[in-house]
Write a protein that holds these residues in place. Structure first.
Motif, short mmCIF file in Angstrom:
data_model
loop_
_atom_site.label_atom_id
_atom_site.label_comp_id
_atom_site.label_asym_id
_atom_site.label_seq_id
_atom_site.Cartn_x
_atom_site.Cartn_y
_atom_site.Cartn_z
N GLY A 14 1.18 -1.38 -0.12
CA GLY A 14 -0.08 0.27 0.07
C GLY A 14 0.92 1.55 0.37
N GLU A 15 1.73 1.56 0.93
CA GLU A 15 2.94 1.85 1.00
C GLU A 15 3.72 2.90 -0.86
N ARG A 16 3.65 1.84 -1.29
CA ARG A 16 3.70 1.69 -2.35
C ARG A 16 3.50 2.99 -4.12
N ILE A 17 2.38 1.66 -3.55
CA ILE A 17 1.30 2.36 -4.43
C ILE A 17 1.37 3.99 -4.59
N GLU A 18 1.07 4.41 -2.65
CA GLU A 18 0.51 5.69 -2.42
C GLU A 18 1.56 6.36 -2.87
N ASN A 19 3.09 6.17 -2.66
CA ASN A 19 4.20 6.90 -3.33
C ASN A 19 4.22 6.51 -5.02
N ARG A 20 3.73 6.57 -5.21
CA ARG A 20 3.50 6.16 -7.14
C ARG A 20 2.32 7.28 -7.76
N THR A 44 -5.57 12.28 -12.86
CA THR A 44 -6.87 11.73 -13.65
C THR A 44 -6.49 10.60 -13.17
N PRO A 45 -8.47 9.81 -13.37
CA PRO A 45 -8.01 8.20 -13.29
C PRO A 45 -7.65 7.59 -13.96
N ALA A 46 -6.89 7.99 -14.85
CA ALA A 46 -5.74 7.19 -16.33
C ALA A 46 -4.80 7.28 -15.67
N GLU A 47 -4.39 7.82 -15.22
CA GLU A 47 -2.99 8.58 -14.06
C GLU A 47 -2.75 7.60 -13.27
N ILE A 48 -4.00 7.46 -12.43
CA ILE A 48 -4.16 6.35 -10.52
C ILE A 48 -4.14 5.21 -11.86
N VAL A 49 -4.92 4.29 -12.09
CA VAL A 49 -5.05 3.25 -12.89
C VAL A 49 -3.37 2.58 -13.42
N GLU A 50 -3.01 3.96 -14.28
CA GLU A 50 -1.47 3.10 -14.91
C GLU A 50 0.09 3.41 -13.47
N ALA A 51 -0.58 3.60 -12.89
CA ALA A 51 0.57 4.42 -11.52
C ALA A 51 -0.34 2.66 -10.56
N VAL A 52 -1.28 2.11 -10.60
CA VAL A 52 -1.38 0.96 -10.00
C VAL A 52 -1.37 -0.57 -10.79
#
Length: 214
Positions: free
Chosen positions: A69-75, A84-92
């Protein structure tokens, strides 16, 4: 005056020692003795904090989930407050690719836990294993937001797409872990799919580079 001991820190050090041992030699090689040796303390001290190996394994699984969870939050934080939602999905999705040493260790140990949970009821009952729909709900929420913003086709079944994205990330992550493809190729594959799903992702973006390809 006797030195005060930070018990939370000591427990964390023991758990991290287990995770390092599992990443180096496999979860099957983890014993109270091997963890004590890795942590540089006595077996008796390990047993002071964890009565059984099972307790230690469960504590390490909780730490593993928290670190992911920490790594995802950092990204996500690096994407900015206006992501944007697109950027969030891409990061995950990209975080699911073991492209660095810590990411590889995480995915390796998590995969071992997943296999072990098939025959271990105590592990299987843990929220991280028993309730895998949290990420699905998160992705569905982002995809619906993208639809409302006109960035995803309104005809797309967002739940089915979320399930497909999760399957893709799991499969690509495992293939990188096994050395079947380099991380950069997995990144390209993720973006290849996302640019067909989200209109805001440019047709030929420069794929993010991993720290190492193998």
């Amino acid at each position: 005056m006797p030195k005060l001991v930070d018990h939370a820190q000591r427990r964390a050090e023991i758990v991290d020692a287990l995770l390092r041992t599992a990443a180096d030699r496999g979860l099957h090689a983890v014993t109270m003795q091997s963890v004590a040796l890795e942590a540089g303390i006595s077996v008796r001290l390990v047993q002071y904090y964890f009565d059984t190996k099972e307790q230690l394994l469960l504590a390490a699984l909780t730490r593993l989930a928290a670190r992911m969870g920490e790594r995802i939050e950092n990204r996500l934080r690096s994407a900015g407050d206006t992501a944007t939602p697109a950027e969030i999905v891409e990061a995950v999705m990209l975080e699911a690719i073991p492209a660095d040493a810590e990411g590889r260790a995480f995915h390796l140990v998590y995969t071992e836990y997943a296999v072990l949970s098939v025959t271990d009821a105590a592990l299987a009952s843990q929220p991280f294993m028993a309730e895998p729909d949290g990420m699905e709900v998160f992705l569905v929420r982002q995809l619906r937001a993208a639809q409302q913003a006109g960035d995803v086709d309104p005809e797309v079944d967002v739940r089915r797409e979320a399930v497909a994205l999760m399957a893709m990330s799991a499969g690509l992550g495992l293939s990188v872990l096994l050395g079947q493809r380099p991380a950069d190729d997995a990144f390209e594959t993720v973006r290849h799919h996302l640019k067909r799903l989200f209109q805001s992702i440019t047709p030929d973006p420069a794929a993010p580079k991993s720290s190492s390809s193998s």
